[in-house]
Design a protein around this motif. Sequence first.
Motif, PDB file in Angstrom:
ATOM      1  N   SER A 149       0.825  -1.215   0.000  1.00 12.20           N
ATOM      2  CA  SER A 149       0.000   0.000   0.000  1.00 12.20           C
ATOM      3  C   SER A 149       0.849   1.250   0.000  1.00 12.20           C
ATOM      4  O   SER A 149       0.473   2.266  -0.596  1.00 12.20           O
ATOM      5  CB  SER A 149      -0.954  -0.007   1.204  1.00 12.20           C
ATOM      6  OG  SER A 149      -0.232   0.128   2.420  1.00 12.20           O
ATOM      7  N   ARG A 150       2.016   1.209   0.632  1.00 14.01           N
ATOM      8  CA  ARG A 150       2.898   2.379   0.645  1.00 14.01           C
ATOM      9  C   ARG A 150       3.480   2.655  -0.734  1.00 14.01           C
ATOM     10  O   ARG A 150       3.669   3.804  -1.125  1.00 14.01           O
ATOM     11  CB  ARG A 150       4.022   2.173   1.674  1.00 14.01           C
ATOM     12  CG  ARG A 150       3.532   2.203   3.126  1.00 14.01           C
ATOM     13  CD  ARG A 150       4.704   2.052   4.089  1.00 14.01           C
ATOM     14  NE  ARG A 150       5.620   3.184   4.007  1.00 14.01           N
ATOM     15  CZ  ARG A 150       5.491   4.313   4.696  1.00 14.01           C
ATOM     16  NH1 ARG A 150       4.463   4.475   5.521  1.00 14.01           N
ATOM     17  NH2 ARG A 150       6.364   5.293   4.560  1.00 14.01           N
ATOM     18  N   VAL A 151       3.801   1.586  -1.479  1.00 11.39           N
ATOM     19  CA  VAL A 151       4.335   1.768  -2.818  1.00 11.39           C
ATOM     20  C   VAL A 151       3.279   2.316  -3.771  1.00 11.39           C
ATOM     21  O   VAL A 151       3.572   3.112  -4.671  1.00 11.39           O
ATOM     22  CB  VAL A 151       4.900   0.427  -3.357  1.00 11.39           C
ATOM     23  CG1 VAL A 151       5.254   0.537  -4.838  1.00 11.39           C
ATOM     24  CG2 VAL A 151       6.146   0.024  -2.571  1.00 11.39           C
ATOM     25  N   LYS A 152       2.023   1.917  -3.573  1.00 16.79           N
ATOM     26  CA  LYS A 152       0.939   2.326  -4.473  1.00 16.79           C
ATOM     27  C   LYS A 152       0.513   3.773  -4.285  1.00 16.79           C
ATOM     28  O   LYS A 152      -0.191   4.340  -5.123  1.00 16.79           O
ATOM     29  CB  LYS A 152      -0.266   1.405  -4.272  1.00 16.79           C
ATOM     30  CG  LYS A 152      -0.034  -0.006  -4.785  1.00 16.79           C
ATOM     31  CD  LYS A 152      -1.222  -0.911  -4.461  1.00 16.79           C
ATOM     32  CE  LYS A 152      -0.948  -2.330  -4.938  1.00 16.79           C
ATOM     33  NZ  LYS A 152      -2.059  -3.249  -4.558  1.00 16.79           N
ATOM     34  N   ARG A 153       0.895   4.375  -3.149  1.00 16.33           N
ATOM     35  CA  ARG A 153       0.466   5.756  -2.887  1.00 16.33           C
ATOM     36  C   ARG A 153       1.003   6.730  -3.943  1.00 16.33           C
ATOM     37  O   ARG A 153       2.138   6.623  -4.347  1.00 16.33           O
ATOM     38  CB  ARG A 153       0.965   6.209  -1.512  1.00 16.33           C
ATOM     39  CG  ARG A 153       0.126   5.672  -0.365  1.00 16.33           C
ATOM     40  CD  ARG A 153       0.665   6.201   0.931  1.00 16.33           C
ATOM     41  NE  ARG A 153       0.350   5.316   2.041  1.00 16.33           N
ATOM     42  CZ  ARG A 153       0.852   5.436   3.248  1.00 16.33           C
ATOM     43  NH1 ARG A 153       1.694   6.411   3.523  1.00 16.33           N
ATOM     44  NH2 ARG A 153       0.508   4.603   4.204  1.00 16.33           N
TER      45      ARG A 153
END
Length: 424
Positions: free
Chosen positions: A420-424
């Motif tokens: 989820s952090r990479v997708k932000r």
Amino acid sequence: MKKVLMIAYSFPPAGGPGVQRTSKFVKYLRDFGWEPVVFTRDTENMPLRDDSLLKDIPEGIATIRVKSWDISAHKGIRGLMGKVISRKILIPDSERLWQIFEQKKAAEAVINEKIDMIYTTSLPYSSHLMGLYLKKRFPSIPWVADFRDEWTNNPYILDNPYNPLRMRIERKMERNVLKAADCLITNTPVMLRNFIEKNPDLELKDKFFAISNGYDSDDFKHIASEKQKNDKFTITYTGSFYGRRKPDIFFEALHQLLSEGKIDRKKLLVKLIGNFKQDHIKQLLDRYMLQEVVAVSPYMKHDECISNMIASDCLLLIEGGGPGAEAFYTGKVFEYMTTGRPIIAIIPAKGAAAQVIRETKTGYISDVNDVQGAKDNIIKLYTAWLENENIFSPDFNAIRRFDRRALTEELSKVFEKAESRVKR
């Protein structure tokens, strides 16, 4: 099923306690939607080997083995020179050559295996530098860095600091890893707090998680938990002694109890199982007059070690004090607590391991320099053994929180956070 590249220099058939954290994750990750691909060293000249640990690795797990570049493994003068270079020149550790020369193969594995997640574990810290290299090559792939021990705040470094230049270099390496990794894991909540407090400018709180070591119930299924009463009150220690971890307080407590006649010498057996400097142990046994009651055995296979623990009347846990000591769970505490045998713990009384023992009601704690406290705990259990009285009532519900499968589920949730952090 998504794939995770697990970069772990120490992996079965390598032996030792540090191996099991990764191998148990590998064992259970498929249950939570992740297919592990392991990137590790070859099996040549492993300093400690335990083939029995291979049983934990599920069938079909891809394991990529590359040259170890262990220059200390050579014989004779080459090996001696290799040890000097490994300890004094290579930064941050002796596995730096492995990281430098094999990281391109790790990158090839990312491409060829269509990797969705990168996981690195230390020790060695060079594994995280390999992760840093891969993150720069593949910024869209999430990276989770797992610290089994602290790095520049490690108690063994605090006790024997490197020169200021090396410390600055390692501190920079550490901060680069902390900044670049999408999520970070520590072994204990205390370690997590230390990382955050020592790096207030990096805003680590939202991406740092604590996942402890644990026990695997499968390791105990084939071993009978019931035992006959021993002819001698049997205390077993597994592991090694080094740095702050010394048996002196325990030996002094035993010496006093024997001298005072509170324990019958003929009714006591202490088993030390693991890697020990034999000359040093002999000197200590001579000093404390314990030659007749202490039996020293070399490192043994994991299953055999567990059998010895279960056959004991109590289990000895030792950790030293000093700066940073409160942060540690020693990994063996979790297997100890699963045996159904009480723990005699000579450890930092306010530390993470002591907290776990109190929460699970699995032992008796004295502080690292408290000889009288150690004596009180030993005599309490010895007297109960003599009188065939059960004074031990562990909290098995609390113990089950540390089951390896449950801990692997926590790891899978960290993977989701990293995604989820990479997708932000």
